[in-house]
Each structure stands twice: as C-alpha cells, then as structure tokens.
Design a protein around this motif. Structure first.
Motif, PDB file in Angstrom:
ATOM      1  N   ILE A   1       0.835  -1.204   0.000  1.00 32.10           N
ATOM      2  CA  ILE A   1       0.000   0.000   0.000  1.00 32.10           C
ATOM      3  C   ILE A   1       0.868   1.252   0.000  1.00 32.10           C
ATOM      4  CG2 ILE A   1      -1.566   1.344   1.442  1.00 32.10           C
ATOM      5  CD1 ILE A   1      -2.991  -1.253   2.092  1.00 32.10           C
ATOM      6  N   LEU A   2       1.933   1.210   0.800  1.00 32.10           N
ATOM      7  CA  LEU A   2       2.847   2.360   0.803  1.00 32.10           C
ATOM      8  C   LEU A   2       3.479   2.573  -0.564  1.00 32.10           C
ATOM      9  CD1 LEU A   2       4.701   2.035   4.215  1.00 32.10           C
ATOM     10  CD2 LEU A   2       3.031   3.733   3.522  1.00 32.10           C
ATOM     11  N   THR A   3       3.639   1.467  -1.284  1.00 35.92           N
ATOM     12  CA  THR A   3       4.280   1.580  -2.586  1.00 35.92           C
ATOM     13  C   THR A   3       3.378   2.245  -3.620  1.00 35.92           C
ATOM     14  OG1 THR A   3       5.415  -0.469  -2.079  1.00 35.92           O
ATOM     15  CG2 THR A   3       5.513   0.275  -4.340  1.00 35.92           C
ATOM     16  N   VAL A   4       2.075   1.993  -3.523  1.00 31.58           N
ATOM     17  CA  VAL A   4       1.193   2.551  -4.554  1.00 31.58           C
ATOM     18  C   VAL A   4       0.469   3.813  -4.104  1.00 31.58           C
ATOM     19  CG1 VAL A   4       0.836   0.364  -5.714  1.00 31.58           C
ATOM     20  CG2 VAL A   4      -0.716   1.043  -3.898  1.00 31.58           C
ATOM     21  N   LEU A   5       0.727   4.232  -2.885  1.00 35.40           N
ATOM     22  CA  LEU A   5       0.111   5.464  -2.388  1.00 35.40           C
ATOM     23  C   LEU A   5       0.530   6.635  -3.278  1.00 35.40           C
ATOM     24  CD1 LEU A   5      -1.616   5.770   0.190  1.00 35.40           C
ATOM     25  CD2 LEU A   5       0.385   6.761   1.269  1.00 35.40           C
ATOM     26  N   PRO A   6      -0.427   7.423  -3.730  1.00 40.77           N
ATOM     27  CA  PRO A   6      -0.032   8.522  -4.605  1.00 40.77           C
ATOM     28  C   PRO A   6       0.693   9.608  -3.833  1.00 40.77           C
ATOM     29  CG  PRO A   6      -2.376   8.644  -4.142  1.00 40.77           C
ATOM     30  CD  PRO A   6      -1.875   7.395  -3.500  1.00 40.77           C
ATOM     31  N   LEU A   7       1.789  10.046  -4.388  1.00 44.10           N
ATOM     32  CA  LEU A   7       2.573  11.097  -3.750  1.00 44.10           C
ATOM     33  C   LEU A   7       2.905  12.146  -4.793  1.00 44.10           C
ATOM     34  CD1 LEU A   7       5.219   9.148  -1.639  1.00 44.10           C
ATOM     35  CD2 LEU A   7       3.184  10.304  -0.829  1.00 44.10           C
ATOM     36  N   PRO A   8       3.178  13.360  -4.354  1.00 47.90           N
ATOM     37  CA  PRO A   8       3.666  14.352  -5.315  1.00 47.90           C
ATOM     38  C   PRO A   8       4.959  13.855  -5.949  1.00 47.90           C
ATOM     39  CG  PRO A   8       3.794  15.159  -3.044  1.00 47.90           C
ATOM     40  CD  PRO A   8       2.983  13.926  -3.021  1.00 47.90           C
ATOM     41  N   SER A   9       5.191  14.298  -7.170  1.00 46.58           N
ATOM     42  CA  SER A   9       6.209  13.613  -7.959  1.00 46.58           C
ATOM     43  C   SER A   9       7.609  13.705  -7.371  1.00 46.58           C
ATOM     44  CB  SER A   9       6.205  14.144  -9.379  1.00 46.58           C
ATOM     45  OG  SER A   9       6.412  15.523  -9.347  1.00 46.58           O
ATOM     46  N   TRP A  10       7.938  14.825  -6.751  1.00 44.45           N
ATOM     47  CA  TRP A  10       9.316  14.896  -6.220  1.00 44.45           C
ATOM     48  C   TRP A  10       9.486  13.911  -5.067  1.00 44.45           C
ATOM     49  CZ3 TRP A  10      10.009  16.196  -1.099  1.00 44.45           C
ATOM     50  CH2 TRP A  10       8.909  16.786  -0.464  1.00 44.45           C
ATOM     51  N   LEU A  11       8.435  13.763  -4.268  1.00 48.54           N
ATOM     52  CA  LEU A  11       8.498  12.830  -3.155  1.00 48.54           C
ATOM     53  C   LEU A  11       8.508  11.400  -3.674  1.00 48.54           C
ATOM     54  CD1 LEU A  11       8.396  13.916  -0.263  1.00 48.54           C
ATOM     55  CD2 LEU A  11       6.149  12.912  -0.072  1.00 48.54           C
ATOM     56  N   ASN A  12       7.832  11.254  -4.789  1.00 43.84           N
ATOM     57  CA  ASN A  12       7.717   9.956  -5.396  1.00 43.84           C
ATOM     58  C   ASN A  12       9.073   9.413  -5.821  1.00 43.84           C
ATOM     59  OD1 ASN A  12       6.396   7.825  -6.391  1.00 43.84           O
ATOM     60  ND2 ASN A  12       5.888   8.792  -8.321  1.00 43.84           N
ATOM     61  N   LEU A  13       9.949  10.315  -6.214  1.00 43.42           N
ATOM     62  CA  LEU A  13      11.245   9.872  -6.699  1.00 43.42           C
ATOM     63  C   LEU A  13      12.104   9.311  -5.576  1.00 43.42           C
ATOM     64  CD1 LEU A  13      12.150  12.603  -9.278  1.00 43.42           C
ATOM     65  CD2 LEU A  13      11.526  10.232  -9.672  1.00 43.42           C
TER      66      LEU A  13
ATOM     67  N   THR B   1      17.146   3.387  -4.923  1.00 41.90           N
ATOM     68  CA  THR B   1      18.121   2.508  -4.282  1.00 41.90           C
ATOM     69  C   THR B   1      18.790   3.241  -3.124  1.00 41.90           C
ATOM     70  OG1 THR B   1      19.764   3.210  -5.887  1.00 41.90           O
ATOM     71  CG2 THR B   1      18.593   1.189  -6.367  1.00 41.90           C
ATOM     72  N   LEU B   2      19.122   4.497  -3.374  1.00 46.28           N
ATOM     73  CA  LEU B   2      19.759   5.290  -2.312  1.00 46.28           C
ATOM     74  C   LEU B   2      18.813   5.490  -1.134  1.00 46.28           C
ATOM     75  CD1 LEU B   2      21.892   8.198  -3.749  1.00 46.28           C
ATOM     76  CD2 LEU B   2      22.489   6.526  -1.994  1.00 46.28           C
ATOM     77  N   SER B   3      17.608   5.950  -1.454  1.00 48.56           N
ATOM     78  CA  SER B   3      16.690   6.227  -0.354  1.00 48.56           C
ATOM     79  C   SER B   3      16.343   4.922   0.367  1.00 48.56           C
ATOM     80  CB  SER B   3      15.431   6.906  -0.878  1.00 48.56           C
ATOM     81  OG  SER B   3      14.778   6.071  -1.796  1.00 48.56           O
ATOM     82  N   GLY B   4      16.324   3.828  -0.360  1.00 43.94           N
ATOM     83  CA  GLY B   4      16.068   2.537   0.268  1.00 43.94           C
ATOM     84  C   GLY B   4      17.137   2.203   1.295  1.00 43.94           C
ATOM     85  N   ALA B   5      18.387   2.446   0.912  1.00 40.71           N
ATOM     86  CA  ALA B   5      19.475   2.167   1.845  1.00 40.71           C
ATOM     87  C   ALA B   5      19.342   3.026   3.096  1.00 40.71           C
ATOM     88  CB  ALA B   5      20.815   2.413   1.164  1.00 40.71           C
ATOM     89  N   ILE B   6      18.934   4.290   2.876  1.00 38.69           N
ATOM     90  CA  ILE B   6      18.779   5.179   4.032  1.00 38.69           C
ATOM     91  C   ILE B   6      17.623   4.732   4.908  1.00 38.69           C
ATOM     92  CG2 ILE B   6      18.235   7.542   4.699  1.00 38.69           C
ATOM     93  CD1 ILE B   6      19.681   8.363   2.064  1.00 38.69           C
ATOM     94  N   PHE B   7      16.561   4.282   4.248  1.00 37.63           N
ATOM     95  CA  PHE B   7      15.370   3.905   5.001  1.00 37.63           C
ATOM     96  C   PHE B   7      15.479   2.519   5.630  1.00 37.63           C
ATOM     97  CE2 PHE B   7      13.253   7.528   3.426  1.00 37.63           C
ATOM     98  CZ  PHE B   7      12.094   7.666   4.158  1.00 37.63           C
ATOM     99  N   TRP B   8      16.508   1.799   5.287  1.00 36.62           N
ATOM    100  CA  TRP B   8      16.588   0.415   5.760  1.00 36.62           C
ATOM    101  C   TRP B   8      16.515   0.326   7.288  1.00 36.62           C
ATOM    102  CZ3 TRP B   8      15.969  -4.522   5.217  1.00 36.62           C
ATOM    103  CH2 TRP B   8      16.625  -5.407   6.063  1.00 36.62           C
ATOM    104  N   ALA B   9      17.322   1.158   7.957  1.00 40.55           N
ATOM    105  CA  ALA B   9      17.369   1.070   9.415  1.00 40.55           C
ATOM    106  C   ALA B   9      15.998   1.283  10.043  1.00 40.55           C
ATOM    107  CB  ALA B   9      18.390   2.058   9.958  1.00 40.55           C
ATOM    108  N   PRO B  10      15.312   2.384   9.741  1.00 43.17           N
ATOM    109  CA  PRO B  10      13.975   2.552  10.333  1.00 43.17           C
ATOM    110  C   PRO B  10      13.005   1.443   9.955  1.00 43.17           C
ATOM    111  CG  PRO B  10      14.519   4.379   8.843  1.00 43.17           C
ATOM    112  CD  PRO B  10      15.757   3.612   9.041  1.00 43.17           C
ATOM    113  N   VAL B  11      13.015   1.039   8.705  1.00 40.76           N
ATOM    114  CA  VAL B  11      12.073  -0.010   8.304  1.00 40.76           C
ATOM    115  C   VAL B  11      12.337  -1.290   9.089  1.00 40.76           C
ATOM    116  CG1 VAL B  11      11.445  -1.555   6.417  1.00 40.76           C
ATOM    117  CG2 VAL B  11      11.595   0.879   6.015  1.00 40.76           C
ATOM    118  N   ALA B  12      13.617  -1.656   9.191  1.00 43.51           N
ATOM    119  CA  ALA B  12      13.956  -2.870   9.929  1.00 43.51           C
ATOM    120  C   ALA B  12      13.528  -2.741  11.381  1.00 43.51           C
ATOM    121  CB  ALA B  12      15.458  -3.130   9.832  1.00 43.51           C
ATOM    122  N   ALA B  13      13.733  -1.540  11.941  1.00 44.53           N
ATOM    123  CA  ALA B  13      13.349  -1.337  13.342  1.00 44.53           C
ATOM    124  C   ALA B  13      11.845  -1.513  13.519  1.00 44.53           C
ATOM    125  CB  ALA B  13      13.784   0.050  13.797  1.00 44.53           C
ATOM    126  N   VAL B  14      11.092  -0.933  12.605  1.00 43.28           N
ATOM    127  CA  VAL B  14       9.628  -1.042  12.701  1.00 43.28           C
ATOM    128  C   VAL B  14       9.187  -2.495  12.580  1.00 43.28           C
ATOM    129  CG1 VAL B  14       7.483  -0.539  11.502  1.00 43.28           C
ATOM    130  CG2 VAL B  14       9.120   1.281  11.915  1.00 43.28           C
TER     131      VAL B  14
END
Lengths: 156, 426
Positions: free
Chosen positions: A17-29, A134-147
């Motif tokens: 759901i988070l993946t398909v949630l519509p976001l403004p395009s800059w945030l989407n990137l 890929t970059l933002s994924g690496a940054i988000f890894w820690a919080p996602v794993a924690a959650v």
C-alpha cells in the motif's frame, strides 16, 4: 517458529500500500521500495518462514499494480531474496551502517534485473531517475527494519 | 537497530527444499509467466482475475484522498458554490454559441463535400470514469480508472478529458482499467498538424506537460502555436480530436530532423474524471484499423471509395502522405498496430507522413532516416483532394469538443478524415 506467516503477509500488504500510495512527484522519486525492504528484512530475519515464496508472491502483486509484464518483479524479488537468504547469517551480524550498504547493493541488483527485463520485453525506461530509490532505500533500511522488528516484539 | 530474532542456525533446507532449489523453481516460474505474458494472450484471463483481486487494495489506497475530496465538497461554502455556478453558466452559454455555429458549419461542410445526409457524430456514447488515486508507476504515465469490462470498457479504448485526448486503456479488469497516457514514453499517437494537414506521430516524453514530435524533417512546415489533432490513423483514436499545441520548434542545421515539442491539451495531472469514448463503427472519422487486429469496424466502409469527391485540388498534401503509405510496407502498418501503444513508432511510419506531406518537405526530406518507405510521394500528390484544410481553424481549434458533452451534440468529424480511409482500401 517465532515469526508467523500471517504477520509477514500483513506487513507485506502494508508495504504494498505504501508503494502505490499517490505522492507528489518529487516525493515519489525518493520513495523507497518498501515492499523490497520488507521482503529483504524477512528473508534475513526469518529465512525459514519468509524468503523466496513470500518474495515471489509479493512480486506478483507488484506486477499486477505496476509491471509492464507479469512476473518481472517476481523474478527480481526472488533473486534478491535468495541472495539475502544465503547470506542472512553474515548480514545479521553486521553493524547497521554496513547492513545499509548491503541493502543498497541488493536494491541495485533488484533494479538492474528490472531494468534488464524492461529492456528485453521492449518497455524500456532509461531515465536515470529509476535508480534514485536505491539510495533512499538504503537510508530507510534502518527505520524499516526497526519497525518490522518492533512489530514482532509486540505480537509475541 | 534491527533486532533480528533468535538466530536459529539450523540448516535452511527444511520445507520445500534448499533455498537454491526454491529459487530455481520460482525463477523458472517467473520466467515462464513473463514469457507467456509477453507472447500471446494466454495470461489475459489470469491478469483479469488478478486485477479483480487487486481492486479492493487499490480502493483502500485511494480512500483517504477520496475521503478528503468528499469532505472538501461537503463543506464547500455557499459562496464558492455560487461562484462555480456562475462560471459554469457562463461556460455553458459560450459552448451553446459555439454549437450553434457548429450546426451551420457542419451543414455547410456537408454541402461542400456533396454529402446528402449529414453524418452523425463519431462518438457514439461516453462513460465518465473516475481516476482511482493510486500510483501505478513512478516513471511511466499510467492511471487507473474505476470502470472495467463490467461497464463495457475494452482494451485499446480512447480516453479523453474535456480539453483533449488523454490516452487509451491497456489492461482492463472487471471493475477497473489501466490507462496509458499519451505522455507515457511508450505511447505514440498519430497526429496531424491542423494548419497544414501535415501528418506525423506524437510520442510521449514521460513528462505530463510535453509531447515530442521526433519525426519531422528540419524543413517541415511547423511552427509554434500549431495545433495537433488526431489523424484517425492507428485504429484507436478517431480523427479530429485535439491533442496539443506546438510550443517549441528547434531546428539545427546539422540535424536532419527538427526537434518539436508540444503541450497536450488534456490536464494529465489534474483530472479526476475522464471520459471513455465509444465510436460509431463505419463512420468515416472512426479510427481506421489497418491490420485487422483491432476490430473497429471500418471493414464495411472501405470498399466504397471516397464519399463523393470535392473537386480534386492538387494542393492536397496530407492526402499524399496517407497515400504513399499503403504501398510502403512498414508505414501504414505501424500506426495501425498502435493498439499496442509502443509499436506505433516504427520509424518507417513516422518518416512517411513527415517526409511526404508538405511540398517543401517532399523536396528536401531526403535525410530522413526512415525514408526508405517513402518512395512514391510525387505521383500521388495531385489526385488528392485538399480537404484537410477545410475545417475552419478558428472554430475548430478552440472548442474542446467533448465539453458539449450532452452526448449527442458534440464532436465534429472534420473532413480530413475521409480521404484517409480510402487510400488504404487496396
């Protein structure tokens, strides 16, 4: 078996759901691929229950939503999950920063597989922007794993 | 950070074999699925079922934003409503005025073309669909709408908004359909420049605000402000619907092709409601399917030859473009195949209209790469009627046809279409 299948499916659904949630395009990137991170996490944390099966079916779901060809994301996710599964012991023992690097490599692999399949099936998207997550994924890894870890704690 | 559970170090090959084995299994499965999905329609059924299964999730995802929308609508103040009402009334009056003229023009047009009875509008009926607010793909331009096969929607159906052409449906589920926008990099729409009748192909760029016309020779007669309309080739879109406006023409002395950018009329990113349109089969302005792979019934129409001809004016550039195509292998086929959006771009096709159309271009188009297809332009030119220029530019460009939405009133089929169909008769 401490990690129930149900919870994995639940978290995967949320991630979808988070993946398909519509976001403004800059945030989407800079939106990380939450589903990939989730699958990676379960492959590492609970290789027995999670793993390639979960990866495959999450991938199929992703394909239904955004794939030009059915099976594309399934393939890429299975591969990444397999790699994580094989190395899960090593990855677990690494400190957070190194884990992020590994995840980054995994995401690049994932995106490359997608890129290749896109090309082969004649739906190429050559924009360099496709790699930003890929970059933002690496940054988000820690919080996602924690959650995800916390989700385990609470339910236990 | 990541508190991974108690690391059990038993071998992983519990249920379902070793990871390597399972990976091979799933990878093979995905490859087979991809293969089947790519070739042939075997998976259409599966896709359909999966689309149906995914629809609840899609609805769930879009619910917050639709709830917000609903809230906004409910608490809208009286003043705002009044203002809107006034605006709409004004708009309606304006449209009514235009329609009045339209009737007269249509009549006059029919006289000019010698048609006995006026043709009914191309668009037979439409269906309003709402855009379901979800992200289908970050880099591709797709949207999901809430109508599917249950509402009679089919694959390759034209989608418009009140300003212009929006796109076409790609996957159709039972209650939802995926629409590929004309700005998607994989989409190409056969267009014609209204001022000159020059025919070419507009390709999406991946940006909601621009289309590219990559196949125009550097000396083609195109300038900023030109209006692009659908040309009716390609079997998906009927002729004469507004697509966009040329905003940038860049000619480089070194490049054989001009770089032309257009802005689509449709509001790709703002639309919440779109229109799915059904076209009258057999109507001269209805989309022409060249390959027979798309059923849009021009079959009956083709053998009849041109509807009573206006006097053959030798000026007819655009006709010539169309004409040269059927003979040339790739060219007529390509727009026809645009049912699969990506394929409409065969360079041969693109080159044909671009290269042959304007007299000027015909002379100087040699450098066009795909040119091989275009050999016979010259002989054909004279026999084409100059119809394409007919639609009075003034009123033709401006009215967003569909706004006259009361289904009957609307769209005109500008004459240029007629010549289109005939050349491909053979």
């Amino acid at each position: 078996m401490q990690d129930s299948r149900g919870r994995m499916v639940f978290t995967a659904l949320i991630a979808l759901i988070l993946t398909v949630l519509p976001l403004p395009s800059w945030l989407n990137l800079v939106r990380p691929e939450f589903l990939v991170l989730t699958v990676l996490y379960w492959s590492i944390a609970s290789p027995r229950t999670g793993g390639i099966g979960l990866a495959f079916f999450s991938g199929i779901m992703l394909d239904v939503f955004q794939g030009p060809v059915l099976g594309e994301h399934a393939m890429a996710l299975s591969l990444v999950s397999y790699i994580a599964l094989r190395e899960h012991q090593k990855i677990r023992s690494k400190p957070a920063f190194q884990q992020s690097l590994i995840v980054f490599a995994a995401l690049v692999t994932y995106e490359f597989v997608l890129f290749a399949i896109d090309g082969w099936t004649k739906h190429p998207v050559t924009s360099p922007l496709r790699w930003t997550h890929t970059l933002s994924g690496a940054i988000f890894w820690a919080p996602v794993a924690a959650v995800l870890a916390a989700s385990g704690e609470r339910r236990r | 950070m990541a508190a991974f559970g108690t690391g059990a170090s038993r071998p992983l090959s519990g249920r379902g074999g070793s990871p390597g084995f399972r990976f091979t299994l799933y990878a093979t499965a995905s490859i087979i699925i991809m293969f089947m999905d790519q070739r042939g329609e075997w998976l259409e059924r599966v896709h359909y079922v999966l689309d149906a299964a995914a629809y609840p999730i899609q609805l769930a995802v879009s619910s917050p934003s639709s709830a917000w929308q609903w809230m906004k609508e409910t608490v809208e103040t009286r003043d705002a409503l009044r203002a809107e009402n006034a605006r709409l009334l004004l708009r309606q009056r304006e449209l009514e005025l235009r329609t009045m003229r339209y009737e007269a023009l249509a009549l006059e047009n029919d006289h000019l073309r010698g048609l006995r009875d006026a043709l009914p509008p191309v668009a037979e009926r439409w269906l309003i669909a709402e855009v379901v607010d979800i992200q289908l793909s970050a880099l591709r331009q797709r949207v999901l709408v809430n109508r599917g096969t249950r509402n009679g929607v089919f694959k390759g159906q034209a989608v418009m908004d009140d300003q212009g052409l929006l796109g076409q449906t790609t996957h159709v589920g039972p209650w939802s359909a995926e629409v590929i926008l004309i700005t998607d990099p994989e989409h190409a729409v056969p267009v014609e420049i209204q001022r000159t009748g020059l025919r070419t192909i507009a390709v999406g760029t991946g940006d909601t605000a621009s289309l590219a016309l990559p196949y125009l020779p550097a000396n083609a007669d195109v300038k900023t402000g030109d209006i692009l309309m659908t040309s009716g080739l390609g079997g998906v879109f009927p002729a004469g619907y507004p697509v966009g406006r040329v905003v940038e023409v860049h000619r480089d002395a070194v490049q054989p092709l001009a770089q032309v950018r257009a802005v689509p009329y449709a509001h790709m990113d703002l639309d919440r409601e779109v229109m799915l349109v059904w076209f009258r089969e057999g109507h001269p302005a209805a989309p022409v399917a060249t390959n027979g792979d798309i059923k849009s019934g021009n079959a009956a129409m083709q053998p009849q030859g041109v509807p009573p001809k206006p006097k053959p004016t030798p000026a007819g550039q655009p006709g010539a473009a169309a004409q040269s195509s059927p003979g040339a292998p790739g060219s007529s086929g390509a727009p026809g195949s645009s049912g699969a959006p990506g394929s409409a771009r065969a360079p041969g096709a693109a080159a044909a209209p671009g290269a042959t159309a304007t007299p000027g271009a015909a002379a100087g188009a040699a450098p066009t790469p795909g040119d091989a297809a275009v050999i016979p332009p010259a002989p054909k030119t004279p026999k084409k009627p100059a119809t394409p220029v007919v639609p009075e530019p003034s009123d033709d460009e401006s009215p967003p046809y569909e706004t006259d939405a009361p289904p009957k009133a609307a769209p005109k089929e500008p004459p240029p279409v007629v010549p289109d169909n005939t050349p491909r008769t053979p």
